[in-house]
Design a protein around this motif. Sequence first.
Motif, PDB file in Angstrom:
ATOM      1  N   ALA A  76       0.816  -1.206   0.000  1.00 53.96           N
ATOM      2  CA  ALA A  76       0.000   0.000   0.000  1.00 53.96           C
ATOM      3  C   ALA A  76       0.855   1.265   0.000  1.00 53.96           C
ATOM      4  N   VAL A  77       2.111   1.130   0.365  1.00 54.26           N
ATOM      5  CA  VAL A  77       3.035   2.274   0.365  1.00 54.26           C
ATOM      6  C   VAL A  77       3.847   2.235  -0.925  1.00 54.26           C
ATOM      7  N   GLU A  78       3.797   3.315  -1.686  1.00 54.57           N
ATOM      8  CA  GLU A  78       4.542   3.373  -2.943  1.00 54.57           C
ATOM      9  C   GLU A  78       6.043   3.209  -2.667  1.00 54.57           C
ATOM     10  N   LEU A  79       6.702   2.498  -3.562  1.00 51.04           N
ATOM     11  CA  LEU A  79       8.133   2.271  -3.411  1.00 51.04           C
ATOM     12  C   LEU A  79       8.894   3.592  -3.383  1.00 51.04           C
ATOM     13  N   ARG A  80       8.502   4.534  -4.227  1.00 51.86           N
ATOM     14  CA  ARG A  80       9.219   5.810  -4.285  1.00 51.86           C
ATOM     15  C   ARG A  80       9.055   6.601  -2.995  1.00 51.86           C
ATOM     16  N   VAL A  81       7.953   6.423  -2.297  1.00 47.57           N
ATOM     17  CA  VAL A  81       7.746   7.102  -1.017  1.00 47.57           C
ATOM     18  C   VAL A  81       8.738   6.574   0.010  1.00 47.57           C
ATOM     19  N   ALA A  82       8.835   5.251   0.103  1.00 48.56           N
ATOM     20  CA  ALA A  82       9.780   4.642   1.042  1.00 48.56           C
ATOM     21  C   ALA A  82      11.212   5.021   0.690  1.00 48.56           C
ATOM     22  N   ALA A  83      11.518   5.064  -0.605  1.00 46.13           N
ATOM     23  CA  ALA A  83      12.869   5.421  -1.046  1.00 46.13           C
ATOM     24  C   ALA A  83      13.204   6.862  -0.674  1.00 46.13           C
ATOM     25  N   SER A  84      12.257   7.766  -0.857  1.00 48.70           N
ATOM     26  CA  SER A  84      12.489   9.165  -0.520  1.00 48.70           C
ATOM     27  C   SER A  84      12.727   9.339   0.978  1.00 48.70           C
ATOM     28  N   LEU A 161      24.751   9.813  -3.429  1.00 46.24           N
ATOM     29  CA  LEU A 161      23.658   9.164  -2.703  1.00 46.24           C
ATOM     30  C   LEU A 161      22.334   9.357  -3.440  1.00 46.24           C
ATOM     31  N   ALA A 162      22.089  10.556  -3.941  1.00 43.32           N
ATOM     32  CA  ALA A 162      20.854  10.818  -4.685  1.00 43.32           C
ATOM     33  C   ALA A 162      20.768   9.932  -5.922  1.00 43.32           C
ATOM     34  N   SER A 163      21.872   9.749  -6.609  1.00 43.88           N
ATOM     35  CA  SER A 163      21.880   8.898  -7.806  1.00 43.88           C
ATOM     36  C   SER A 163      21.482   7.468  -7.474  1.00 43.88           C
ATOM     37  N   CYS A 164      21.872   7.004  -6.295  1.00 49.10           N
ATOM     38  CA  CYS A 164      21.533   5.631  -5.888  1.00 49.10           C
ATOM     39  C   CYS A 164      20.031   5.438  -5.712  1.00 49.10           C
ATOM     40  N   PHE A 165      19.318   6.522  -5.386  1.00 48.56           N
ATOM     41  CA  PHE A 165      17.890   6.407  -5.094  1.00 48.56           C
ATOM     42  C   PHE A 165      17.001   6.717  -6.289  1.00 48.56           C
ATOM     43  N   GLU A 166      17.560   7.232  -7.353  1.00 47.77           N
ATOM     44  CA  GLU A 166      16.748   7.506  -8.535  1.00 47.77           C
ATOM     45  C   GLU A 166      16.141   6.239  -9.109  1.00 47.77           C
ATOM     46  N   ARG A 167      16.815   5.121  -8.966  1.00 45.16           N
ATOM     47  CA  ARG A 167      16.313   3.879  -9.558  1.00 45.16           C
ATOM     48  C   ARG A 167      15.034   3.374  -8.889  1.00 45.16           C
ATOM     49  N   PHE A 168      14.671   3.971  -7.759  1.00 41.17           N
ATOM     50  CA  PHE A 168      13.422   3.590  -7.083  1.00 41.17           C
ATOM     51  C   PHE A 168      12.259   4.471  -7.514  1.00 41.17           C
ATOM     52  N   GLY A 169      12.473   5.283  -8.543  1.00 46.71           N
ATOM     53  CA  GLY A 169      11.397   6.107  -9.077  1.00 46.71           C
ATOM     54  C   GLY A 169      11.253   7.470  -8.429  1.00 46.71           C
ATOM     55  N   VAL A 170      12.266   7.900  -7.665  1.00 43.57           N
ATOM     56  CA  VAL A 170      12.221   9.223  -7.042  1.00 43.57           C
ATOM     57  C   VAL A 170      12.918  10.210  -7.968  1.00 43.57           C
ATOM     58  N   SER A 171      12.284  11.335  -8.229  1.00 42.84           N
ATOM     59  CA  SER A 171      12.877  12.317  -9.130  1.00 42.84           C
ATOM     60  C   SER A 171      14.075  12.998  -8.478  1.00 42.84           C
ATOM     61  N   ARG A 172      14.994  13.465  -9.318  1.00 39.00           N
ATOM     62  CA  ARG A 172      16.158  14.176  -8.791  1.00 39.00           C
ATOM     63  C   ARG A 172      15.738  15.474  -8.104  1.00 39.00           C
ATOM     64  N   CYS A 231       8.396  17.994  -2.354  1.00 43.31           N
ATOM     65  CA  CYS A 231       7.818  17.287  -1.212  1.00 43.31           C
ATOM     66  C   CYS A 231       8.529  15.943  -1.052  1.00 43.31           C
ATOM     67  N   CYS A 232       8.832  15.557   0.170  1.00 44.74           N
ATOM     68  CA  CYS A 232       9.508  14.276   0.403  1.00 44.74           C
ATOM     69  C   CYS A 232       8.571  13.087   0.225  1.00 44.74           C
ATOM     70  N   LEU A 233       7.283  13.346   0.077  1.00 44.77           N
ATOM     71  CA  LEU A 233       6.248  12.340  -0.215  1.00 44.77           C
ATOM     72  C   LEU A 233       5.784  11.531   0.993  1.00 44.77           C
ATOM     73  N   ILE A 234       6.290  11.790   2.171  1.00 42.81           N
ATOM     74  CA  ILE A 234       5.939  10.933   3.305  1.00 42.81           C
ATOM     75  C   ILE A 234       4.438  10.985   3.621  1.00 42.81           C
ATOM     76  N   TYR A 235       3.777  12.082   3.285  1.00 38.15           N
ATOM     77  CA  TYR A 235       2.337  12.154   3.558  1.00 38.15           C
ATOM     78  C   TYR A 235       1.581  11.057   2.815  1.00 38.15           C
ATOM     79  N   ARG A 236       2.144  10.567   1.708  1.00 40.69           N
ATOM     80  CA  ARG A 236       1.485   9.549   0.904  1.00 40.69           C
ATOM     81  C   ARG A 236       1.584   8.153   1.523  1.00 40.69           C
ATOM     82  N   ALA A 237       2.376   8.014   2.586  1.00 40.87           N
ATOM     83  CA  ALA A 237       2.495   6.718   3.239  1.00 40.87           C
ATOM     84  C   ALA A 237       1.295   6.410   4.129  1.00 40.87           C
ATOM     85  N   ALA A 238       0.554   7.425   4.523  1.00 40.91           N
ATOM     86  CA  ALA A 238      -0.625   7.224   5.365  1.00 40.91           C
ATOM     87  C   ALA A 238      -1.763   6.634   4.540  1.00 40.91           C
TER      88      ALA A 238
END
Length: 252
Positions: A76-84, A161-172, A231-238
């Motif tokens: 239920a939690v988007e992968l990109r949210v957890a990655a961010s 570090l940011a480059s490592c997390f782009e592959r999880f669908g988080v924008s730069r 936005c860091c997207l954490i609100y979308r984890a709820a």
Amino acid sequence: MSAPAPPPVGPGPGAVIEEITALGPFFALEAHGPAEPASSAAGGPGWQPVSAPLLADRVTAVRRWLADAGGQPAEAVELRVAASVAHLGLAARLVSPALAAAVLFGRPLLFTLSQVRWQPVLGGPAPLSLPTGALGEPRPGAESLAGLLATGLVSGALEELASCFERFGVSRHILRGNTASAVNGAAVTLGRTRPQHASRTSVFAASLLASPPLDGESATDAAGVFRRRSCCLIYRAAPGAQGALCGDCALR
């Protein structure tokens, strides 16, 4: 005529690390030598390099933790949210001790991501170890030191570090906003913990936030309130993506 007194000698690396660590868990760090294997860096078990598999495991663990907090299945939690969220926590761990070394001691703390050792545990800031040679000699000018941090740390290890997390669908854009938020958060904590250095802390933080690649990722309003432009997207984890917004969120 007596000889002039030698210039005062600043604290050694061990004392610098000890004082920085005393600032709190986001600043705490240990040191390891270049020949030490990852499994025994800093003299303790469980120290590992920041590798792609471990970061993937970290994202999975954070996703599960966020889901449990909302009483939901992990899916239920988007992968990109957890990655961010995972990225923001690690960015704060890397920038906080470096900012403290610059502000309190006028010394650069520079390293590449491959030199970092950490313990990827949940439940708080991850334990961090940096190479013994990461702490440089004192620099006389705040402007040159801030520039060194901007090019060597913000454009270096933090962009790695940011480059490592782009592959999880988080924008730069979001990842750089996370980095800007980490810089501001470290500055706020340091300014509160060492109020006598609050002005110097603000100068260093403002310089980093105004330097590439963070320029344009945040702004400070007339009241002095920091606001990121993403936005860091954490609100979308709820459940229903209806969580609370962070204090520096662009969506406020």
